[in-house]
Design a protein around this motif. Structure first.
Motif, mmCIF file in Angstrom:
data_model
loop_
_atom_site.group_PDB
_atom_site.id
_atom_site.type_symbol
_atom_site.label_atom_id
_atom_site.label_comp_id
_atom_site.label_asym_id
_atom_site.label_seq_id
_atom_site.Cartn_x
_atom_site.Cartn_y
_atom_site.Cartn_z
ATOM 1 N N ASP A 134 -14.130 26.010 -28.633
ATOM 2 C CA ASP A 134 -14.745 25.844 -29.940
ATOM 3 C C ASP A 134 -13.666 25.664 -30.999
ATOM 4 N N CYS A 135 -13.960 24.844 -31.996
ATOM 5 C CA CYS A 135 -13.031 24.621 -33.098
ATOM 6 C C CYS A 135 -13.837 24.324 -34.355
ATOM 7 N N GLY A 136 -13.159 24.130 -35.437
ATOM 8 C CA GLY A 136 -13.809 23.762 -36.685
ATOM 9 C C GLY A 136 -13.978 22.253 -36.769
ATOM 10 N N PRO A 137 -14.553 21.790 -37.860
ATOM 11 C CA PRO A 137 -14.724 20.346 -38.048
ATOM 12 C C PRO A 137 -13.374 19.626 -37.998
ATOM 13 N N PHE A 138 -13.382 18.428 -37.500
ATOM 14 C CA PHE A 138 -12.174 17.604 -37.413
ATOM 15 C C PHE A 138 -12.508 16.224 -37.971
ATOM 16 N N SER A 139 -11.497 15.414 -38.181
ATOM 17 C CA SER A 139 -11.650 14.049 -38.674
ATOM 18 C C SER A 139 -12.519 14.039 -39.939
ATOM 19 N N HIS A 140 -13.598 13.285 -39.937
ATOM 20 C CA HIS A 140 -14.459 13.134 -41.110
ATOM 21 C C HIS A 140 -15.586 14.163 -41.172
ATOM 22 N N THR A 142 -17.783 17.695 -41.501
ATOM 23 C CA THR A 142 -17.793 18.882 -42.364
ATOM 24 C C THR A 142 -18.630 19.955 -41.673
ATOM 25 N N LEU A 143 -18.499 21.179 -42.153
ATOM 26 C CA LEU A 143 -19.303 22.259 -41.583
ATOM 27 C C LEU A 143 -20.782 21.900 -41.683
ATOM 28 N N ASP A 144 -21.496 22.143 -40.592
ATOM 29 C CA ASP A 144 -22.911 21.799 -40.517
ATOM 30 C C ASP A 144 -23.525 22.757 -39.497
ATOM 31 N N PRO A 145 -24.583 23.493 -39.863
ATOM 32 C CA PRO A 145 -25.190 24.426 -38.911
ATOM 33 C C PRO A 145 -25.767 23.743 -37.672
ATOM 34 N N ASN A 146 -25.926 22.419 -37.711
ATOM 35 C CA ASN A 146 -26.452 21.675 -36.574
ATOM 36 C C ASN A 146 -25.361 21.057 -35.708
ATOM 37 N N SER A 147 -24.096 21.256 -36.082
ATOM 38 C CA SER A 147 -22.978 20.676 -35.338
ATOM 39 C C SER A 147 -22.126 21.755 -34.704
ATOM 40 N N HIS A 148 -21.757 21.515 -33.459
ATOM 41 C CA HIS A 148 -20.865 22.401 -32.691
ATOM 42 C C HIS A 148 -19.637 21.565 -32.343
ATOM 43 N N PHE A 149 -18.453 22.018 -32.758
ATOM 44 C CA PHE A 149 -17.220 21.271 -32.564
ATOM 45 C C PHE A 149 -16.400 21.912 -31.456
ATOM 46 N N MET A 150 -15.798 21.064 -30.619
ATOM 47 C CA MET A 150 -14.975 21.542 -29.515
ATOM 48 C C MET A 150 -13.751 20.644 -29.366
ATOM 49 N N THR A 151 -12.684 21.186 -28.800
ATOM 50 C CA THR A 151 -11.470 20.416 -28.588
ATOM 51 C C THR A 151 -10.725 20.935 -27.371
ATOM 52 N N ARG A 152 -9.814 20.101 -26.853
ATOM 53 C CA ARG A 152 -8.930 20.557 -25.782
ATOM 54 C C ARG A 152 -7.675 19.683 -25.797
ATOM 55 N N ALA A 153 -6.593 20.316 -25.377
ATOM 56 C CA ALA A 153 -5.339 19.590 -25.236
ATOM 57 C C ALA A 153 -5.383 18.808 -23.932
ATOM 58 N N LEU A 154 -4.624 17.722 -23.894
ATOM 59 C CA LEU A 154 -4.544 16.910 -22.675
ATOM 60 C C LEU A 154 -3.205 17.142 -21.988
#
Length: 154
Positions: A134-140, A142-154
């Motif tokens: 899990d992570c915060g918003p990225f790129s364009h 914004t925080l949104d209760p309907n959005s779940h943000f995720m990331t991983r290193a390659l």
């Protein structure tokens, strides 16, 4: 689990277009319009997006896209398994393929946005299985209760 044939796709085939239209319809049926970040066919043809389709013989099993955000970071887009092939490992194969392609292309991280609704729980579980955190918003985004943000290193 049968191995998929995965290829770069030009988004001109009727099966691919129908799958993407189904994907968009489901996103709008599940999330408020302002929280739908799925791309339509034209948007997926952008120069910074590589779109892949996965096939089992002559049948479209699913799709996924990688959107370059900059020279080191990319975003996973349009991850979708055809209804006929759900529960058969298609999403895992597409995700592994996309991650490997992103790594070979020189990206050091891949992020994604998915929904917070129950409809998206299987997707969130899949991403966690493949070490997305899990992570915060990225790129364009914004925080949104309907959005779940995720990331991983390659």
């Amino acid at each position: 689990m049968t191995k998929l044939f995965i290829k770069i796709d030009d988004l001109s085939g009727g099966e691919v277009i129908a799958l993407l239209e189904e994907h968009l319809a489901d996103m709008f049926a599940t999330s408020p319009p302002e929280s739908v970040h799925a791309l339509d066919v034209q948007a997926l043809k952008a120069d910074n997006i590589t779109f892949f389709s996965g096939w089992m013989g002559k049948d479209l099993a699913g799709c996924v896209a990688i959107k370059a955000l900059n020279s080191t970071d990319c975003e996973l887009k349009s991850m979708r398994t055809s209804r006929t092939f759900r529960g058969q490992g298609v999403a895992s194969q597409l995700l592994l393929f996309a991650l490997e392609h992103a790594k070979i292309a020189g990206f050091s991280s891949v992020s994604l946005e998915t929904g917070t609704q129950d409809y998206f729980s299987a997707a969130r579980q899949l991403y966690k299985k493949f070490q997305f955190e899990d992570c915060g918003p990225f790129s364009h985004y914004t925080l949104d209760p309907n959005s779940h943000f995720m990331t991983r290193a390659l």
